[in-house]
Design a protein around this motif. Structure first.
Motif, PDB file in Angstrom:
ATOM      1  N   SER A 204       0.852  -1.188   0.000  1.00  0.00           N
ATOM      2  CA  SER A 204       0.000   0.000   0.000  1.00  0.00           C
ATOM      3  C   SER A 204       0.886   1.235   0.000  1.00  0.00           C
ATOM      4  CB  SER A 204      -0.905   0.012   1.237  1.00  0.00           C
ATOM      5  OG  SER A 204      -1.745  -1.117   1.207  1.00  0.00           O
ATOM      6  N   SER A 205       1.284   1.636  -1.198  1.00  0.00           N
ATOM      7  CA  SER A 205       2.197   2.767  -1.329  1.00  0.00           C
ATOM      8  C   SER A 205       1.398   4.064  -1.358  1.00  0.00           C
ATOM      9  CB  SER A 205       3.010   2.607  -2.610  1.00  0.00           C
ATOM     10  OG  SER A 205       3.944   3.633  -2.690  1.00  0.00           O
ATOM     11  N   VAL A 206       1.683   4.938  -0.411  1.00  0.00           N
ATOM     12  CA  VAL A 206       0.926   6.193  -0.290  1.00  0.00           C
ATOM     13  C   VAL A 206       1.475   7.225  -1.279  1.00  0.00           C
ATOM     14  CG1 VAL A 206       0.534   8.145   1.278  1.00  0.00           C
ATOM     15  CG2 VAL A 206       0.247   5.783   2.092  1.00  0.00           C
ATOM     16  N   ASP A 207       0.573   7.834  -2.038  1.00  0.00           N
ATOM     17  CA  ASP A 207       0.979   8.849  -3.026  1.00  0.00           C
ATOM     18  C   ASP A 207       0.641  10.270  -2.596  1.00  0.00           C
ATOM     19  OD1 ASP A 207       1.910   6.997  -4.955  1.00  0.00           O
ATOM     20  OD2 ASP A 207      -0.176   6.501  -5.433  1.00  0.00           O
ATOM     21  N   GLY A 208      -0.337  10.429  -1.696  1.00  0.00           N
ATOM     22  CA  GLY A 208      -0.724  11.782  -1.316  1.00  0.00           C
ATOM     23  C   GLY A 208      -1.260  11.808   0.106  1.00  0.00           C
TER      24      GLY A 208
END
Ligand SMILES: Cc1cc2nc3c(=O)[nH]c(=O)nc-3n(C[C@H](O)[C@H](O)[C@H](O)COP(=O)(O)OP(=O)(O)OC[C@H]3O[C@@H](n4cnc5c(N)ncnc54)[C@H](O)[C@@H]3O)c2cc1C
Length: 424
Positions: A204-208
Motif C-alpha cells: 500500500s504505497s501512499v501517493d498523497g
C-alpha cells in the motif's frame, strides 16, 4: 481515545511503535506499508536458512536502550558485540600501527571540532582532516592509514564520505552505555513482535497526504483512506524525492529541513563458505589498503549463525558504486577483497546476498546525516506536526539518536504521545 482513527504511513520500527502504542490505548489504527513486508530498514534475509541482516545489525549501547528492552520483552536473545575483538590486516606494510594511531587521530579530529565552534556546521570532516594534517598533528600517518581511520571510524558510522559530512555530525546526538549487541535470530523479529495483531496493509504505497481541520485523507493505490490523524514515518530519502504529494504543501521550515539533511548510503554484502578460512573467533576484520574506502570492514557471523559467513560493510560513494553492479558483481568484488586479505587461493563462496539501499524505492538511502549547513534544528523541524493533523516520526526526526533503531522507535512513541494528547 473515543475510537479516534489514526493512519500510520510506514511499517518500520517507528511506525509500528507508534501504531502499537495507540492501538493499546484504544485508537483505531491502520498501518499502510508500501512493501510486501514489514520492518523497513530492519530486514533479515533467510534465503540461506540463517538470518542475515541487510539493514540494521546492532543495538548501539544496550544499557537503558528501549530496543534492548523490547528484545527482552519479546524473548529475543541478544549477543554482545565487541569491536575490540578484531584482526587488522594491513596490506600497506605498516602492520599493527593503525591501532595505536586511531586514538591520536580521533582526538585530533574532536579537538579541532570543538575549537571550530559555529564553523563545524559548514566545514566538512574532510576539511577538518586536511586542516589537522597541515598543522602536523597527524603528519606521521600515511594516506592509507588516514583513509582507513576515516573510513572505519567516521564514514561507516555516518554512511557518507568525509567530504559529504558536516564536521558537526561528529558530535551529534547522544551515545548510550553498555556493550553493543546483535540479534542472532534476526532484527526483524522486533518488527514482527511489535506488529502482533495490528492492522497492517502491505503493498500500500501512499501517493498523497491531504489534511483539513476535519481530518486527513490519504491517497493509496488510487483510493482515498480517511482518518482523524496521520503519522508519516517514510524515510528521509522518500521525502526528499518529493514522491508523496502533501496538501496543503508542507511548511517552508519542513521543506528546508528535508533539503538540508543528508541521506547516507551503507550497504552490506554477505558471502557464505563451506569452511571458514579465517580466524573463526575474531568478530571484526579491518582491511587497510591503498583503496581505503573499499571493503575496509568485515564482520564474522559464524559464531552467531553456526555457518561460515562473512559480511562486508561499505559506505558513501563506494556503496553507491556497488549498487551499479548486480549481485554477482558485488560478490566477485567482495571475494577479490578477501583474496587480498587471506590469500589468493581462497575457496569460492557458496552463495552471497547484498543490499542496495540507495536504489531501494522505499528507502532511497540508508540513514540520515548532518550535511554542511544542516543542524539538529532541521531534525526538530522535520519532527514538527502540521496543524495538529499530520505527525512525523522516523530516525531522521530524532535529534538525540539519529540514524539508529532506538532513535526511530522513540520517535514513533513520541508521535503517538502527541496524538494522544490531542485526542484526550
Ligand atoms: C544498512 C543499514 C545498516 C544499519 N545499521 C544500523 C545498526 O546497526 N544499528 C542501528 O541502530 N541502526 C542501524 N541502521 C539504521 C536503522 O535501520 C534505521 O534508523 C531504522 O530502522 C529506521 O526506522 P524507521 O521506522 O525510521 O524507517 P523505516 O524502517 O525505513 O520505515 C519506513 C517504512 O515506510 C515505508 N514506506 C516508504 N515509502 C512509503 C510510501 N510511499 N507509502 C507507504 N509506506 C512507505 C518503507 O517501506 C518502510 O517500511 C541501519 C540502516 C541500514 C540501512
Amino acid at each position: 481515545a473515543d475510537g479516534a482513527r489514526v493512519v500510520v504511513i510506514g511499517a518500520g520500527i517507528s511506525g509500528l511503535a507508534a501504531a502499537r502504542q495507540l492501538a493499546d490505548r484504544g485508537f483505531k489504527v491502520t498501518v499502510l506499508e508500501a512493501r510486501d513486508r514489514i520492518g523497513g530498514r530492519l530486514w533479515s534475509d533467510r534465503s540461506f536458512g540463517i538470518p542475515l541482516d541487510l539493514g540494521a545489525s546492532w543495538i548501539h549501547g544496550t544499557r537503558g536502550n528501549p530496543v534492548a528492552q523490547l528484545s527482552e520483552s519479546l524473548g529475543q536473545p541478544l549477543q554482545d558485540w565487541n569491536y575490540e575483538d578484531r584482526a587488522i590486516i594491513d596490506l600497506t606494510g605498516h602492520r599493527g600501527r593503525l591501532q595505536e594511531r586511531a586514538d591520536e587521530f580521533l582526538t585530533g579530529l574532536e579537538d579541532f571540532a570543538s575549537q571550530a565552534g559555529s564553523h563545524a556546521a559548514t566545514l566538512t570532516i574532510r576539511d577538518a582532516v586536511s586542516h589537522i594534517r597541515r598543522k602536523r598533528r597527524i603528519a606521521h600517518l600515511s594516506d592509507a592509514e588516514i583513509g582507513a581511520l576515516i573510513t572505519n571510524h567516521v564514514e561507516l558510522d555516518y554512511a557518507a564520505d568525509s567530504g559529504e559530512l558536516a564536521l558537526a555530525a561528529l558530535g551529534e546526538g547522544r551515545v548510550l552505555g553498555g556493550p553493543d549487541a546483535i540479534l542472532p535470530r534476526g532484527y526483524d523479529r522486533l518488527a514482527h513482535g511489535l506488529a502482533g495483531d495490528l492492522e497492517v496493509r502491505l503493498s500500500s504505497s501512499v501517493d498523497g497526504i491531504y489534511h483539513s481541520s476535519n481530518g486527513v485523507s490519504v491517497l493509496v493505490n488510487g483510493q482515498t483512506f480517511s482518518a482523524d490523524y496521520a503519522i508519516v514515518t517514510v524515510p528521509l530519502g522518500v521525502l526528499k524525492s518529493g514522491r508523496i504529494d502533501f496538501g496543503p504543501p508542507l511548511p517552508d521550515a519542513k521543506r528546508k529541513a528535508i533539503g538540508n539533511l543528508g541521506m547516507g548510503v551503507l550497504n552490506k554484502v554477505y558471502l557464505t563458505f563451506a569452511e571458514p578460512f579465517w580466524e573463526p573467533d575474531a568478530l571484526n576484520f579491518i582491511r587497510v589498503s591503498d583503496k581505503p574506502r573499499q571493503f575496509a570492514y568485515w564482520i564474522n557471523l559464524s559464531r552467531a549463525t553456526g555457518v561460515p559467513v562473512l559480511g562486508a560493510l561499505n559506505a558513501g560513494s563506494f556503496a553507491r558504486d556497488l549498487e551499479a553492479m548486480d549481485n554477482a558483481g558485488r560478490m566477485a568484488a567482495a571475494h577479490e577483497a578477501l583474496r587480498t586479505m587471506f590469500g589468493a587461493d581462497l575457496p569460492v563462496p557458496k552463495a552471497g546476498i547484498s543490499s542496495a539501499w540507495a536504489s531501494d524505492a522505499q528507502a532511497l538511502g540508508s540513514y540520515s546525516f548532518l550535511a554542511p549547513g544542516s543542524t539538529s534544528a532541521d531534525r526538530l523541524a522535520l519532527a514538527a506536526s502540521v496543524n495538529d493533523r499530520v505527525f512525523f516520526a522516523g530516525e531522521a526526526t530524532s535529534p538525540d539518536f539519529p540514524a539508529t533503531v532506538h532513535g526511530a522507535l522513540l520517535s514513533g512513541r513520541k508521535a503517538a504521545e502527541e496524538v494522544q494528547a490531542l485526542a484526550s
